[in-house]
Design a protein around this motif. Structure first.
Motif, PDB file in Angstrom:
ATOM      1  N   GLU A  46       0.877  -1.294   0.081  1.00  0.00           N
ATOM      2  CA  GLU A  46      -0.038   0.078   0.098  1.00  0.00           C
ATOM      3  C   GLU A  46       0.964   1.285  -0.058  1.00  0.00           C
ATOM      4  N   LYS A  47       0.358   2.439  -0.600  1.00  0.00           N
ATOM      5  CA  LYS A  47       0.930   3.498  -0.601  1.00  0.00           C
ATOM      6  C   LYS A  47       0.366   4.386   0.323  1.00  0.00           C
ATOM      7  N   ILE A  48       1.224   4.915   1.798  1.00  0.00           N
ATOM      8  CA  ILE A  48       0.808   5.496   2.790  1.00  0.00           C
ATOM      9  C   ILE A  48       1.430   6.933   2.781  1.00  0.00           C
TER      10      ILE A  48
ATOM     11  N   GLY B 186       4.468  -2.544   3.195  1.00  0.00           N
ATOM     12  CA  GLY B 186       3.693  -3.666   3.213  1.00  0.00           C
ATOM     13  C   GLY B 186       4.258  -4.747   4.223  1.00  0.00           C
ATOM     14  N   GLY B 187       3.704  -5.739   4.255  1.00  0.00           N
ATOM     15  CA  GLY B 187       3.900  -6.773   5.368  1.00  0.00           C
ATOM     16  C   GLY B 187       2.954  -7.785   5.331  1.00  0.00           C
TER      17      GLY B 187
ATOM     18  N   THR C 127      10.433 -10.830   8.618  1.00  0.00           N
ATOM     19  CA  THR C 127      11.168 -10.319   7.483  1.00  0.00           C
ATOM     20  C   THR C 127      10.410  -9.792   6.073  1.00  0.00           C
ATOM     21  N   PRO C 128       9.075 -10.310   5.776  1.00  0.00           N
ATOM     22  CA  PRO C 128       8.440  -9.636   4.776  1.00  0.00           C
ATOM     23  C   PRO C 128       8.205  -8.162   4.739  1.00  0.00           C
ATOM     24  N   HIS C 129       8.149  -7.568   5.917  1.00  0.00           N
ATOM     25  CA  HIS C 129       8.299  -6.083   5.947  1.00  0.00           C
ATOM     26  C   HIS C 129       9.342  -5.609   4.793  1.00  0.00           C
TER      27      HIS C 129
ATOM     28  N   GLU D  17       7.425  -0.138  12.848  1.00  0.00           N
ATOM     29  CA  GLU D  17       7.031   1.034  12.020  1.00  0.00           C
ATOM     30  C   GLU D  17       5.991   0.853  10.880  1.00  0.00           C
ATOM     31  N   ALA D  18       6.203  -0.254  10.126  1.00  0.00           N
ATOM     32  CA  ALA D  18       5.224  -0.633   9.035  1.00  0.00           C
ATOM     33  C   ALA D  18       3.863  -0.977   9.841  1.00  0.00           C
TER      34      ALA D  18
END
Length: 452
Positions: free
Chosen positions: A125-127, A133-134, A284-286, A374-375
């Motif tokens: 997503e663009k925030i 993401g994650g 780790t996906p973040h 943070e994400a």
């Protein structure tokens, strides 16, 4: 019954055989569904991870970071005190054979971590102008559960951003007090200031920091371990024999020194391996979500390299140094056994060497875990929440160095366990999406990752 006892009981259930079975089982499932990708594409994995290190054209803008920066940020989160102390716990409790089962957990964990990275890449997503993401994002958008996504986001902020970082700063404080006599609170304040200088610069500064420090950190530890291994080269084969033999006959491997069974070798090896490389845990996906790549599967291949570095390289070097120096018979455990092993290998330089390595490992983990939190703060409350989150993280870092942490360790384990559950549910629910992404990639790219 006090809080510590209650949390320990919860962890006994959370991290019992069912969780280990689910984590390992998920890895086995993805490994078969992806047709043993980690073997078939091994050259592609190395090329994708390291082939673009010196390419700067895709790295620093609001649309993401480079693939290697994402790997470095992920490894910063993966490689921590577990690589120095967790391996020791596995050997002390399960014997040398636990190392073999750590390798097995890493092998199958590569399938899981590939899936996590692909799904994270696919559902971003663009925030406020920044790509994020994650798992919270792919659980919400791909799996379709806002509740599980929110639950995951809350638990990871607590598990890693707050409680986990207390554990990391405490480890640094204790080791520096032991090695150099520096008061814990002084260490805590210095760490908090340095972390603040990095994290207030946002994702680009965090990624640049990881890109510079993580390779140096890993190489320093590997070279130190390699020197000791070469000094004791006659023990290389006996050490590997202890590991292989200990996986199936622990008593024979150590002459009964460690009263471990095959069941304990398996349990502690699988558990510590999965805790160390974090495959399936959703951390780790973040980092992999915000990497700029042409295809999601490319970053999935890069994610596999994180497991290779963490478990097959760093954890293995720790284990070999312990076994080859004979430190396993010292009666010590935890970080003290690692210090003893390097002291036997390096003499008086051993303790300061481990103190410095632990500083790098724990400090980079703090920065990496801050980023993961943070994400999820963005997911829960938007970008406006970040200044408060940053100040809270810095406060928890200082507090961590001043506390006696049995309860903090247990709380970290509890929230780690809670965040795994929604992530595994989503992964198992989106197996077909991961397979479809890999099939699409392999239809367009050859075995070395070049466009057909």
């Amino acid at each position: 019954m006090d809080l510590l006892s209650i949390v320990k009981q919860i962890n006994g259930v959370l991290w019992g055989p069912i969780m280990l079975f689910l984590l390992l089982g998920t890895g086995i499932l993805f490994t078969f569904k992806l047709r043993f990708l980690q073997i078939r594409r091994i050259k592609n994995i190395f090329k994708q991870a390291f082939g673009g290190i010196f390419k700067k054209d895709k790295s620093k803008d609001s649309d993401g970071i480079s693939s290697f920066q994402a790997l470095a940020t992920a490894v910063a989160a993966q490689v921590g005190t577990g690589n120095l102390a967790g391996v020791v716990t596995a050997i002390a409790s399960g014997g040398p054979g636990a190392v073999f089962w750590m390798w097995i957990s890493a092998f199958f964990g590569m399938g899981t971590i590939f899936a996590e990275a692909v799904l994270a890449q696919t559902h971003t997503e663009k925030i406020d102008g920044e790509i994020t993401g994650g798992p919270a994002y792919y659980i919400k958008k791909g799996f379709g559960s806002k509740f599980l996504a929110g639950f995951f986001a809350v638990t990871i902020v607590i598990a890693l951003g707050f409680v986990g970082n207390m554990v990391q700063s405490n480890s640094i404080g204790e080791v520096f007090k032991s090695a150099f006599g520096i008061p814990n609170i002084a260490t805590g304040i210095i760490i908090a200031v340095l972390v603040g200088l990095i994290v207030f610069g946002g994702i680009s500064r965090i990624a640049s920091f990881a890109e510079m420090v993580v390779p140096f950190m890993a190489l320093m530890y590997i070279i130190g371990g390699l020197i000791i291994i070469l000094k004791n080269f006659t023990m290389i084969l006996p050490a590997f024999k202890m590991i292989i033999q200990g996986a199936f006959n622990p008593a024979a491997a150590t002459g009964g020194l460690i009263g471990a069974t095959v069941k304990e070798a398996f349990r502690y090896g699988i558990a510590r391996g999965l805790f160390s490389n974090e495959a399936g845990m959703g951390s780790t996906p973040h980092a992999h979500a915000v990497a700029k790549v042409d295809h999601p599967a490319q970053q999935g291949l890069v994610a596999i390299m994180g497991v290779i570095i963490d478990t097959l390289v760093v954890c293995t070097f720790t284990a070999l140094v312990i076994l080859m120096t004979g430190s396993i018979d010292s009666g010590l455990t935890g970080i003290a056994l690692t210090q003893e092993a390097f002291a036997r290998g390096f003499g008086s330089f051993g303790n300061p060497f481990i103190a410095i390595c632990l500083l790098f490992f724990s400090f980079t983990t703090i920065v990496g875990w801050y980023f993961l939190g943070e994400a999820n703060m963005k997911f829960l409350f938007g970008k406006k929440s970040l200044p408060i989150y940053r100040m809270m993280v810095l406060l928890f870092i200082v507090l961590g160095t001043t506390m006696n942490v049995p309860i903090v360790w247990e709380l970290a384990d509890m929230f780690n366990g809670l965040m795994v559950i929604p992530n595994l549910i989503a992964l198992l629910g989106m197996v077909s999406l991961v397979v479809k992404s890999l099939n699409d990639y392999e239809s367009k790219y050859d075995k070395l990752g070049n466009l057909k």
